[in-house]
Design a protein around this motif. Sequence first.
Motif, PDB file in Angstrom:
ATOM      1  N   SER A 123      26.151   2.846  48.068  1.00 45.72           N
ATOM      2  CA  SER A 123      26.608   2.452  49.460  1.00 45.72           C
ATOM      3  C   SER A 123      25.608   3.521  50.270  1.00 45.72           C
ATOM      4  O   SER A 123      25.116   4.409  49.889  1.00 45.72           O
ATOM      5  N   PRO A 124      25.373   3.031  51.532  1.00 46.89           N
ATOM      6  CA  PRO A 124      24.615   3.787  52.550  1.00 46.89           C
ATOM      7  C   PRO A 124      25.565   4.954  52.786  1.00 46.89           C
ATOM      8  O   PRO A 124      24.814   6.301  53.507  1.00 46.89           O
ATOM      9  N   GLU A 125      26.670   5.298  52.566  1.00 45.89           N
ATOM     10  CA  GLU A 125      27.152   6.551  52.841  1.00 45.89           C
ATOM     11  C   GLU A 125      26.979   7.639  51.653  1.00 45.89           C
ATOM     12  O   GLU A 125      27.233   8.764  52.130  1.00 45.89           O
ATOM     13  N   ALA A 126      26.524   7.339  50.396  1.00 44.94           N
ATOM     14  CA  ALA A 126      26.310   7.885  49.425  1.00 44.94           C
ATOM     15  C   ALA A 126      25.376   9.316  49.791  1.00 44.94           C
ATOM     16  O   ALA A 126      25.532  10.379  49.485  1.00 44.94           O
ATOM     17  N   PRO A 127      24.089   8.861  50.192  1.00 47.69           N
ATOM     18  CA  PRO A 127      23.219  10.017  50.642  1.00 47.69           C
ATOM     19  C   PRO A 127      23.515  10.742  51.863  1.00 47.69           C
ATOM     20  O   PRO A 127      23.464  11.914  51.653  1.00 47.69           O
ATOM     21  N   VAL A 128      24.494  10.246  52.671  1.00 49.69           N
ATOM     22  CA  VAL A 128      24.957  10.913  53.679  1.00 49.69           C
ATOM     23  C   VAL A 128      25.965  12.125  53.216  1.00 49.69           C
ATOM     24  O   VAL A 128      25.792  13.184  53.517  1.00 49.69           O
ATOM     25  N   ARG A 129      26.989  11.681  52.312  1.00 49.76           N
ATOM     26  CA  ARG A 129      27.922  12.630  51.829  1.00 49.76           C
ATOM     27  C   ARG A 129      27.131  13.480  50.864  1.00 49.76           C
ATOM     28  O   ARG A 129      27.595  14.825  50.923  1.00 49.76           O
ATOM     29  N   ASP A 166      25.153   1.521  60.659  1.00 44.08           N
ATOM     30  CA  ASP A 166      26.029   1.328  59.519  1.00 44.08           C
ATOM     31  C   ASP A 166      27.433   2.438  59.735  1.00 44.08           C
ATOM     32  O   ASP A 166      28.486   2.166  59.563  1.00 44.08           O
ATOM     33  N   LEU A 167      26.872   3.581  59.748  1.00 48.07           N
ATOM     34  CA  LEU A 167      28.037   4.571  59.827  1.00 48.07           C
ATOM     35  C   LEU A 167      28.888   4.426  61.003  1.00 48.07           C
ATOM     36  O   LEU A 167      30.005   4.884  60.829  1.00 48.07           O
ATOM     37  N   GLU A 168      28.450   3.773  62.207  1.00 46.46           N
ATOM     38  CA  GLU A 168      29.150   3.833  63.424  1.00 46.46           C
ATOM     39  C   GLU A 168      30.441   2.749  63.230  1.00 46.46           C
ATOM     40  O   GLU A 168      31.503   2.847  63.904  1.00 46.46           O
ATOM     41  N   GLU A 169      30.464   2.058  62.094  1.00 45.54           N
ATOM     42  CA  GLU A 169      31.554   1.253  61.823  1.00 45.54           C
ATOM     43  C   GLU A 169      32.700   1.945  61.326  1.00 45.54           C
ATOM     44  O   GLU A 169      33.771   1.313  61.070  1.00 45.54           O
ATOM     45  N   TYR A 170      32.480   3.190  60.919  1.00 47.44           N
ATOM     46  CA  TYR A 170      33.638   4.010  60.335  1.00 47.44           C
ATOM     47  C   TYR A 170      33.956   5.324  61.204  1.00 47.44           C
ATOM     48  O   TYR A 170      33.082   5.842  61.645  1.00 47.44           O
ATOM     49  N   GLU A 171      35.248   5.370  61.913  1.00 48.86           N
ATOM     50  CA  GLU A 171      35.930   6.140  62.820  1.00 48.86           C
ATOM     51  C   GLU A 171      35.151   7.466  62.475  1.00 48.86           C
ATOM     52  O   GLU A 171      35.068   8.501  63.104  1.00 48.86           O
ATOM     53  N   GLN A 172      35.540   7.805  61.184  1.00 52.30           N
ATOM     54  CA  GLN A 172      35.316   9.573  60.720  1.00 52.30           C
ATOM     55  C   GLN A 172      33.786   9.868  61.221  1.00 52.30           C
ATOM     56  O   GLN A 172      33.559  11.112  61.156  1.00 52.30           O
ATOM     57  N   TRP A 173      32.708   8.892  60.977  1.00 49.02           N
ATOM     58  CA  TRP A 173      31.424   9.343  61.143  1.00 49.02           C
ATOM     59  C   TRP A 173      30.839   9.361  62.881  1.00 49.02           C
ATOM     60  O   TRP A 173      30.078   9.924  63.203  1.00 49.02           O
ATOM     61  N   ARG A 174      31.713   8.448  63.433  1.00 50.31           N
ATOM     62  CA  ARG A 174      31.423   8.347  64.966  1.00 50.31           C
ATOM     63  C   ARG A 174      31.269   9.820  65.704  1.00 50.31           C
ATOM     64  O   ARG A 174      30.109  10.051  66.501  1.00 50.31           O
ATOM     65  N   PRO A 175      31.889  10.608  65.894  1.00 48.70           N
ATOM     66  CA  PRO A 175      31.692  12.049  66.443  1.00 48.70           C
ATOM     67  C   PRO A 175      30.789  12.884  65.867  1.00 48.70           C
ATOM     68  O   PRO A 175      30.173  13.769  66.560  1.00 48.70           O
ATOM     69  N   LEU A 176      30.231  12.674  64.883  1.00 50.01           N
ATOM     70  CA  LEU A 176      29.222  13.480  64.198  1.00 50.01           C
ATOM     71  C   LEU A 176      27.688  12.896  64.351  1.00 50.01           C
ATOM     72  O   LEU A 176      26.572  13.757  64.242  1.00 50.01           O
ATOM     73  N   LEU A 177      27.677  11.563  65.073  1.00 51.73           N
ATOM     74  CA  LEU A 177      26.341  11.087  65.274  1.00 51.73           C
ATOM     75  C   LEU A 177      25.926  11.251  66.678  1.00 51.73           C
ATOM     76  O   LEU A 177      26.509  11.046  67.540  1.00 51.73           O
ATOM     77  N   HIS A 178      24.665  11.991  66.882  1.00 42.32           N
ATOM     78  CA  HIS A 178      24.094  12.223  68.137  1.00 42.32           C
ATOM     79  C   HIS A 178      22.545  11.806  68.292  1.00 42.32           C
ATOM     80  O   HIS A 178      21.901  12.322  67.459  1.00 42.32           O
ATOM     81  N   SER A 192      13.373   5.618  65.553  1.00 45.24           N
ATOM     82  CA  SER A 192      14.552   6.163  66.190  1.00 45.24           C
ATOM     83  C   SER A 192      15.260   6.733  65.435  1.00 45.24           C
ATOM     84  O   SER A 192      15.680   6.610  64.138  1.00 45.24           O
ATOM     85  N   VAL A 193      15.742   8.122  65.789  1.00 46.57           N
ATOM     86  CA  VAL A 193      16.455   9.329  64.909  1.00 46.57           C
ATOM     87  C   VAL A 193      17.912   9.524  65.521  1.00 46.57           C
ATOM     88  O   VAL A 193      17.852   9.715  66.856  1.00 46.57           O
ATOM     89  N   VAL A 194      18.763   9.884  64.500  1.00 46.43           N
ATOM     90  CA  VAL A 194      19.985  10.309  65.071  1.00 46.43           C
ATOM     91  C   VAL A 194      20.345  11.586  64.450  1.00 46.43           C
ATOM     92  O   VAL A 194      20.070  11.767  63.049  1.00 46.43           O
ATOM     93  N   ASN A 195      20.927  12.639  64.877  1.00 45.14           N
ATOM     94  CA  ASN A 195      21.105  13.825  64.318  1.00 45.14           C
ATOM     95  C   ASN A 195      22.684  14.026  63.814  1.00 45.14           C
ATOM     96  O   ASN A 195      23.515  13.359  64.841  1.00 45.14           O
ATOM     97  N   LEU A 196      22.848  14.065  62.755  1.00 48.47           N
ATOM     98  CA  LEU A 196      24.181  14.351  61.927  1.00 48.47           C
ATOM     99  C   LEU A 196      24.663  15.721  62.032  1.00 48.47           C
ATOM    100  O   LEU A 196      23.893  16.501  61.396  1.00 48.47           O
ATOM    101  N   TYR A 197      25.722  16.255  62.503  1.00 50.41           N
ATOM    102  CA  TYR A 197      26.203  17.521  62.489  1.00 50.41           C
ATOM    103  C   TYR A 197      27.504  17.762  62.883  1.00 50.41           C
ATOM    104  O   TYR A 197      28.143  16.819  63.944  1.00 50.41           O
ATOM    105  N   ASP A 198      28.027  18.750  62.608  1.00 48.96           N
ATOM    106  CA  ASP A 198      29.504  19.385  63.083  1.00 48.96           C
ATOM    107  C   ASP A 198      29.234  20.783  62.882  1.00 48.96           C
ATOM    108  O   ASP A 198      28.232  21.448  62.780  1.00 48.96           O
ATOM    109  N   ASP A 199      30.601  21.317  63.019  1.00 50.86           N
ATOM    110  CA  ASP A 199      30.534  22.743  62.722  1.00 50.86           C
ATOM    111  C   ASP A 199      30.547  23.532  61.391  1.00 50.86           C
ATOM    112  O   ASP A 199      30.409  24.637  60.997  1.00 50.86           O
TER     113      ASP A 199
END
Length: 235
Positions: free
Chosen positions: A74-80, A147-159, A173-180
């Motif tokens: 899954s494309p989520e696997a490397p992100v997790r 791909d991650l934007e399709e899932y609500e839990q990821w949207r606030p973390l994508l910048h 084109s690059v997107v930064n993934l982060y939270d606290d």
Amino acid sequence: MAAELEKEIALEIGHVLFIDIVGYSKLSINEQNAAVDELTQIVRATKQFQKAEAAGCLIKIATGDGMALVFYQSPEAPVRCATELSRMLKDHPRLRVRMGIHSGPVSGVIDVTGKANVAGAGVNMAQRVMDCGDAGHILLSKHVAEDLEEYEQWRPLLHDLGTCEVKHGVRVSVVNLYDDRFGNATLPRKFETVKKRRTRMRWAAFSAALLALAAIVAGIVMFFPNRVRSVLAAP
């Protein structure tokens, strides 16, 4: 001969997590070996790594100053895996790591030693995305972010960071993934440089516009007094 010694792996879509140690080349040989060993142990301790390895859906590639992990589920696997690794690295402040993620076509071989290796656009792009970041960053290609934007839990973390120029003038084109809890919210230095350059260009354009306006006003001021004198002097 090569065909007899190597078993080809079919071209397929891989979800690639590229990891490297920032400042690796400045370390002594002993420090380099220790840093790679420490990183390897932490990566292998992540639940996502263990899950993918147990399912036989993971290829691991040493890159000298880090590693590339190719997931096939899954494309989520490397992100997790990246977010889990980022949280664990908070307990290892001396180990400064950056990560890049992309999903794309990969292919590879199993050589005569039995070791798996992969190459292809998926791996190359993951490395290019990673190269745009600094220590602590988890950067995603725009493709993965969409791909991650399709899932609500990821949207606030994508910048969205916009585009970054890497080797050979390639722009990604690059997107930064982060939270606290994980990642790095700081703007990467490469994007800071681009931001400053764009600011200078805007000021240059603004200054040029002001000069043009001043020239027009000066022309009007010079023209109208002469026009008035000509009218008054007429019989």
